[in-house]
Write a protein that holds these residues in place. Structure first.
Motif, PDB file in Angstrom:
ATOM      1  N   HIS A  42       4.525  -1.353   6.977  1.00 14.78           N
ATOM      2  CA  HIS A  42       3.275  -0.596   7.010  1.00 14.78           C
ATOM      3  C   HIS A  42       3.254   0.372   5.840  1.00 14.78           C
ATOM      4  CE1 HIS A  42       6.070   2.119   9.095  1.00 14.78           C
ATOM      5  NE2 HIS A  42       5.243   3.106   8.784  1.00 14.78           N
ATOM      6  N   ALA A  45      -3.202   2.621   2.898  1.00 13.62           N
ATOM      7  CA  ALA A  45      -3.967   1.522   2.291  1.00 13.62           C
ATOM      8  C   ALA A  45      -5.415   1.896   1.984  1.00 13.62           C
ATOM      9  CB  ALA A  45      -3.932   0.311   3.215  1.00 13.62           C
ATOM     10  N   THR A  54       3.953  -3.094  -5.720  1.00 12.62           N
ATOM     11  CA  THR A  54       4.502  -2.966  -4.377  1.00 12.62           C
ATOM     12  C   THR A  54       5.231  -1.646  -4.189  1.00 12.62           C
ATOM     13  OG1 THR A  54       4.867  -5.364  -4.467  1.00 12.62           O
ATOM     14  CG2 THR A  54       5.882  -4.171  -2.637  1.00 12.62           C
ATOM     15  N   TRP A  77      -2.230   0.113   6.744  1.00 12.50           N
ATOM     16  CA  TRP A  77      -2.150  -1.339   6.866  1.00 12.50           C
ATOM     17  C   TRP A  77      -0.808  -1.671   7.495  1.00 12.50           C
ATOM     18  CZ3 TRP A  77       1.519  -4.405   4.276  1.00 12.50           C
ATOM     19  CH2 TRP A  77       1.256  -5.775   4.169  1.00 12.50           C
ATOM     20  N   LEU A  79       1.767  -4.901   8.832  1.00 14.27           N
ATOM     21  CA  LEU A  79       2.087  -6.321   8.837  1.00 14.27           C
ATOM     22  C   LEU A  79       3.200  -6.578   9.838  1.00 14.27           C
ATOM     23  CD1 LEU A  79       2.153  -9.241   7.776  1.00 14.27           C
ATOM     24  CD2 LEU A  79       3.626  -8.445   5.910  1.00 14.27           C
ATOM     25  N   PHE A 119      -1.973  -8.994  10.818  1.00 14.18           N
ATOM     26  CA  PHE A 119      -2.358  -7.859   9.976  1.00 14.18           C
ATOM     27  C   PHE A 119      -3.243  -6.933  10.807  1.00 14.18           C
ATOM     28  CE2 PHE A 119      -1.803 -11.570   7.285  1.00 14.18           C
ATOM     29  CZ  PHE A 119      -0.954 -11.099   6.293  1.00 14.18           C
ATOM     30  N   SER A 121      -5.310  -3.349  10.359  1.00 18.70           N
ATOM     31  CA  SER A 121      -5.751  -2.518   9.240  1.00 18.70           C
ATOM     32  C   SER A 121      -6.771  -1.479   9.677  1.00 18.70           C
ATOM     33  CB  SER A 121      -6.388  -3.387   8.145  1.00 18.70           C
ATOM     34  OG  SER A 121      -5.530  -4.443   7.774  1.00 18.70           O
ATOM     35  N   THR A 127      -5.920  -4.741   0.861  1.00 16.19           N
ATOM     36  CA  THR A 127      -4.702  -5.502   0.605  1.00 16.19           C
ATOM     37  C   THR A 127      -4.704  -5.915  -0.861  1.00 16.19           C
ATOM     38  OG1 THR A 127      -4.672  -6.357   2.867  1.00 16.19           O
ATOM     39  CG2 THR A 127      -3.322  -7.504   1.258  1.00 16.19           C
ATOM     40  N   GLN A 128      -3.615  -5.626  -1.546  1.00 17.12           N
ATOM     41  CA  GLN A 128      -3.525  -5.834  -2.988  1.00 17.12           C
ATOM     42  C   GLN A 128      -3.611  -7.313  -3.371  1.00 17.12           C
ATOM     43  OE1 GLN A 128      -3.289  -3.387  -5.460  1.00 17.12           O
ATOM     44  NE2 GLN A 128      -3.870  -2.112  -3.707  1.00 17.12           N
ATOM     45  N   LYS A 145     -13.758  -8.296   7.604  1.00 15.04           N
ATOM     46  CA  LYS A 145     -13.132  -8.083   6.300  1.00 15.04           C
ATOM     47  C   LYS A 145     -13.684  -9.085   5.312  1.00 15.04           C
ATOM     48  CE  LYS A 145      -8.762  -8.625   7.254  1.00 15.04           C
ATOM     49  NZ  LYS A 145      -7.312  -8.931   7.267  1.00 15.04           N
ATOM     50  N   TYR A 173       2.920  -8.134  -5.770  1.00 14.48           N
ATOM     51  CA  TYR A 173       1.479  -8.033  -5.996  1.00 14.48           C
ATOM     52  C   TYR A 173       1.137  -8.298  -7.458  1.00 14.48           C
ATOM     53  CZ  TYR A 173       1.138  -6.032  -1.324  1.00 14.48           C
ATOM     54  OH  TYR A 173       1.197  -5.834   0.028  1.00 14.48           O
ATOM     55  N   HIS A 204      -7.519 -10.955  -2.808  1.00 19.14           N
ATOM     56  CA  HIS A 204      -7.339  -9.600  -2.285  1.00 19.14           C
ATOM     57  C   HIS A 204      -8.326  -9.407  -1.143  1.00 19.14           C
ATOM     58  CE1 HIS A 204     -10.970  -8.027  -4.323  1.00 19.14           C
ATOM     59  NE2 HIS A 204     -10.557  -8.651  -5.425  1.00 19.14           N
TER      60      HIS A 204
END
Length: 273
Positions: A42, A45, A54, A77, A79, A119, A121, A127-128, A145, A173, A204
């Motif tokens: 996490h 974000a 990153t 964010w 994951l 995910f 968020s 998200t990159q 999204k 990324y 992205h």
């Protein structure tokens, strides 16, 4: 719709488990508490520029569980990686992917390395830019999204040297320039919709005004593994001054480079005594 797109083209289509009891925020918080710590991630974000490396993503000062509990307001964010480590979620993954298995195996052969990710968020989370080294269907469960997808072969977005670095432990990324934006295809999804994301396609993601929950189910093929091996082999060749050709896109073969990479990996393993 999936059959018409797979494996080359992105596609948006419907699903019927947006209200599945295993995918509520409460259920996912309980899942996170059972998961291995190394599969939880996490970070902050919100208002993060595209192209942020990153290592430059900022922690939010919370644990993963605290982040999930405060996801509506903490600007973050989350994951949950490899949720198939839990038998109940493994069964859900197999059930869903079983629906597309006949299509997949007809086109790209046996499905390997089945994995599932969630995910979670905050509103407006980003998200990159990145690519997935496997085939991926993203199912939207809660909120909305927009995923902006770029062509797999677009070397302006991701070049061969980045692939080679990525597959040998480099940056996760992608770098970003504002002129890249015009090359993308935005796809908006809401609960009950999903996107098939072709392997290696850069993308992205931007969450809209509500908390978002998405389930990502992924798999690999023999071609996928050979393509990755070819990038690793190319990096070896480049280090000795050669200029190798890029691995071939599906259905092109990369077997010779893959065999070379696997042989060298075996030779480099320490001997077992």
């Amino acid at each position: 719709m999936f059959e018409g797109a797979y494996p080359h083209e992105p596609a948006r289509f419907a699903h019927q488990f947006a209200d599945h009891p295993l995918l509520t925020l409460d259920a996912l918080a309980k899942l996170a508490a059972r998961m291995r710590p190394d599969t939880l991630e996490h970070n902050a974000a919100i208002d993060v520029p595209l192209g942020t490396p990153t290592g430059a993503l900022q922690p939010n000062g919370l644990t993963t569980l605290q982040t999930i509990e405060r996801i509506d307001s903490c600007g973050s964010w989350v994951l949950l990686r490899e949720i198939e480590q839990d038998p109940v979620y493994a069964a859900l993954m197999r059930e869903v992917l079983g629906e597309v298995r006949p299509i997949v195996e007809k086109r790209t052969g046996p499905m390997h390395k089945l994995r599932a990710f969630v995910f979670i968020s905050s509103p407006q989370a980003v998200t990159q830019p990145h690519f997935d080294p496997e085939y991926n269907i993203l199912f939207q469960i809660k909120g909305a999204k927009t995923m902006t997808l770029f062509p797999t072969a677009d070397t302006e977005i991701v070049g061969q040297r980045f692939f080679e670095s990525y597959f040998t432990g480099g940056q996760r990324y992608l770098p970003w320039r504002d002129e890249h934006a015009a090359r993308g295809m935005p796809i908006r999804i809401v609960p009950g919709e999903s996107i098939f994301v072709p392997i290696f396609a850069p993308h992205h993601v931007k969450v809209h005004e509500d908390v978002s929950v998405s389930l990502s189910l992924t798999w690999c093929s023999d071609w996928c593994f050979e393509h990755i091996d070819a990038h690793k082999f190319n990096r070896r060749l480049r280090r000795i001054g050669l200029r190798p050709a890029a691995p071939r896109l599906y259905p092109g073969g990369n077997r010779l480079k893959s065999i070379g990479q696997r042989v060298l990996e075996r030779l480099q393993r320490p001997a077992v005594r």
